[in-house]
Design an enzyme around this catalytic site. Sequence first.
Site, PDB file in Angstrom:
ATOM      1  CD1 TRP A 221       8.718 -55.902   3.376  1.00 50.94           C
ATOM      2  CD2 TRP A 221       8.397 -55.269   5.650  1.00 50.94           C
ATOM      3  NE1 TRP A 221       7.586 -54.840   3.480  1.00 50.94           N
ATOM      4  CE2 TRP A 221       7.572 -54.609   5.111  1.00 50.94           C
ATOM      5  CE3 TRP A 221       8.393 -55.368   7.113  1.00 50.94           C
ATOM      6  CZ2 TRP A 221       6.547 -53.723   5.589  1.00 50.94           C
ATOM      7  CZ3 TRP A 221       7.514 -54.542   7.676  1.00 50.94           C
ATOM      8  CH2 TRP A 221       6.597 -53.856   6.952  1.00 50.94           C
TER       9      TRP A 221
ATOM     10  CD  GLU B 275       8.336 -59.694   2.710  1.00 55.41           C
ATOM     11  OE1 GLU B 275       8.830 -60.050   3.598  1.00 55.41           O
ATOM     12  OE2 GLU B 275       6.954 -59.967   2.453  1.00 55.41           O
TER      13      GLU B 275
ATOM     14  CE  LYS C 291       2.860 -54.158   2.850  1.00 54.01           C
ATOM     15  NZ  LYS C 291       3.092 -54.480   4.255  1.00 54.01           N
TER      16      LYS C 291
ATOM     17  CG  ASP D  32       3.570 -61.490   1.614  1.00 55.57           C
ATOM     18  OD1 ASP D  32       4.522 -61.339   2.843  1.00 55.57           O
ATOM     19  OD2 ASP D  32       2.513 -61.438   1.307  1.00 55.57           O
TER      20      ASP D  32
ATOM     21  CG  HIS E 140       3.821 -58.048   0.045  1.00 53.27           C
ATOM     22  ND1 HIS E 140       5.018 -57.651   0.569  1.00 53.27           N
ATOM     23  CD2 HIS E 140       2.833 -58.039   1.083  1.00 53.27           C
ATOM     24  CE1 HIS E 140       4.756 -57.782   1.999  1.00 53.27           C
ATOM     25  NE2 HIS E 140       3.506 -58.068   2.339  1.00 53.27           N
TER      26      HIS E 140
ATOM     27  CG  HIS F 289       7.004 -64.085   3.187  1.00 52.12           C
ATOM     28  ND1 HIS F 289       7.188 -62.969   4.050  1.00 52.12           N
ATOM     29  CD2 HIS F 289       7.900 -64.720   3.641  1.00 52.12           C
ATOM     30  CE1 HIS F 289       8.181 -62.783   4.704  1.00 52.12           C
ATOM     31  NE2 HIS F 289       8.764 -63.991   4.544  1.00 52.12           N
TER      32      HIS F 289
ATOM     33  CG  ASP G 174      -0.060 -57.208   3.127  1.00 51.52           C
ATOM     34  OD1 ASP G 174       0.237 -58.413   2.970  1.00 51.52           O
ATOM     35  OD2 ASP G 174       0.927 -56.647   3.835  1.00 51.52           O
TER      36      ASP G 174
ATOM     37  CG  ASP H 219      -0.071 -60.268   6.544  1.00 56.71           C
ATOM     38  OD1 ASP H 219       0.833 -61.130   5.994  1.00 56.71           O
ATOM     39  OD2 ASP H 219      -0.066 -59.101   6.481  1.00 56.71           O
TER      40      ASP H 219
ATOM     41  CG  ASP I 245       4.215 -62.629   6.598  1.00 59.23           C
ATOM     42  OD1 ASP I 245       3.843 -62.602   7.491  1.00 59.23           O
ATOM     43  OD2 ASP I 245       4.763 -61.679   5.685  1.00 59.23           O
TER      44      ASP I 245
HETATM   45  C1  RNT Z   1       5.124 -57.103   5.695  1.00 58.68           C
HETATM   46  C2  RNT Z   1       5.790 -58.261   5.392  1.00 58.68           C
HETATM   47  C3  RNT Z   1       7.043 -58.940   6.256  1.00 58.68           C
HETATM   48  C4  RNT Z   1       6.389 -59.147   7.813  1.00 58.68           C
HETATM   49  C5  RNT Z   1       7.175 -59.869   8.483  1.00 58.68           C
HETATM   50  C6  RNT Z   1       6.475 -59.915   9.925  1.00 58.68           C
HETATM   51  O1  RNT Z   1       4.188 -56.609   4.946  1.00 58.68           O
HETATM   52  O2  RNT Z   1       5.210 -59.043   4.681  1.00 58.68           O
HETATM   53  O3  RNT Z   1       7.287 -59.958   5.737  1.00 58.68           O
HETATM   54  O4  RNT Z   1       4.840 -59.512   7.504  1.00 58.68           O
HETATM   55  O5  RNT Z   1       8.396 -59.426   8.555  1.00 58.68           O
HETATM   56 ZN    ZN Z   2       5.940 -61.075   4.205  1.00 57.64          ZN
END
Ligand code: RNT
Ligand code: ZN
Length: 428
Positions: A193, A234, A236, A267, A270, A294, A302, A304, A334
Site C-alpha cells: 500500500w 491495496e 484506496k 480494504d 477505502h 483488510h 477511512d 480505521d 486493519d
Molecule cells: C492505509 C492502508 C494500509 C495501512 C497499513 C498500516 O490506508 O489501509 O493498509 O492501514 O498498511
Molecule cells: Zn488497509
Amino acid sequence: MYKKTELDRDTVMENYARAKERYAAFGVDADSALKKLSTIPISIHCWQGDDVAGFEGASGITGGGIMATGNYPGRARNVDELRSDYEKACTMIPGNHRFNLHASYLDAPGKKIDRDEIEPEHFRSWIEWARTKNIALDFNPTFFSHPKANDGYTLASKDPGIRKFWIEHGKRSRKVAEELGRELGSPCLNNFWIPDGSKDMPADRLGHRKILISSLDEIFSEKLDENHTIDAVESKLFGLASEAYVVGSHEFYLSYALSRGVLLTLDAGHYHPTEQISEKISAILPFTNRLMLHVSRPVRWDSDHVVILDDWTRNIAIEIKRANAFDSVFIALDFFDASINRIAAWVIGVRSTLKALLYALLEPSQLLREEEESGRLAHRLALMEELKTMPFGAVWDRHCLDAGVPVGAAWLSDVEEYEKTVLRKRNA
Ligand code: RNT
Ligand code: ZN
C-alpha cells in the site's frame, strides 16, 4: 461498573445443546460450523499495539494520509512490549492466527537501517518468536513515516531518486517476506500500500499512474516462489492530503492485479461511504481466484475504527461463506485506535471478526437460495431476519470454551488487570 461473571461449563454446554437443535431445524450443523471456524486464520496486524509507530524511533505514524488518534496510556514502545501485549491478547482470542508485520517493525537494536537497506536478518527475531508460538507471519513494505515520502509521492514520484529508493524498499520487502514464508512454512502475504496522491487537483493524473505501473513492474520482475510469498496491492479512494487524487485507485489496482496476476487487497474503508467490499467479492473472485481483505471499520471516512459485529463485517463473512471461498479469500485486519486500551482493541476486533464468520457458517445458505429461486422472496427476507435472533451467542460461547479462552465479557477483567500491572507502569 462491569463485574466479572463466569458462565460455568455446564451452562455453556446446555445452552449449546439447545442452540444446536434450533439450527438443526434449518438444516445447519452447528458442530461442523465450529469445526470449520477453528480452521480459519485471521491475519492480525501488529500496528494496533503501538499506533503504527514501529521501531525506527518514531513515536507515532507520520504522513501517509492515515492517522492514529488518541493518547490512551500504555502504548508498546519496543519489540518485547509489543510481543507480550499481543501474547496477552491471544489468551482472549480463540484460534490460531497469523501475525502481520510492517517493515518499520524491524528488530535491529542500536542500528539505523534505512528502508532501502532492510534484510531478512532484521526480522530474524520475529521468525524465532513466531516459531515458538507456532504461527505464520505476513508482511507489508512501509511507504510512509519517512522523509522521502513527504512530498506525497513514493513509487509514483517523478523524481528518479525518490523512485529508486522506494523501488529498492519494495524489492527488499519481497526478500524479507520470502524468508518469513520459507522459514515458517506458510506463504507470507506481502501487501503493498502506498500513500501517493495529491491534496488538490493534479494536472497530470496519467503521468503518475504510468510511473507507478513501471515501478511496480520493476519490483515484481523477479519471480518468487508462491509457496513462500504472495504479493498483493491495496487500492484506496482518498487519504488525508490526498483528497483530490490517489494514484493507486480501485480501478488502477484492479486492472494491475488482473493483468499481472498479483493479489488484490480490498480494504473496507477505502471506498465511497456506502460502498461495501462484501459486494465486490463475488464480482472479482471469478476473475482472480483469490483476494485479500483488510477488514476495518470506516466511520464517515477511512477512520480505521475497531472492527465490530456490524452488518458490513457480517456481510463480508457471509459472502465468503456463500462462495465457499475460505481458502482463497485471505482475511487480514486493519484498524488502529489509540483512544482505548490497545489490547482490548485487538481482542474486540478479532473476536468480532470471528463472530461474523461463525454467523455466516451458521447460515442456512442453501435454504435461502431455494426460497429465492422459487420466488418466495418474503420468505427469504423473513428467514434472514429470524436468523438474527437465533441463539448464535450460545454457539459462540461454546467456541470460546473449547478454545480455552474467556467466555462472554469475562476477559475484560484480564485486560484491566494487565493494564494496572503492566501498561500503566509504562511512561508513554
Ligand atoms: C492505509 C492502508 C494500509 C495501512 C497499513 C498500516 O490506508 O489501509 O493498509 O492501514 O498498511
Ligand atoms: Zn488497509
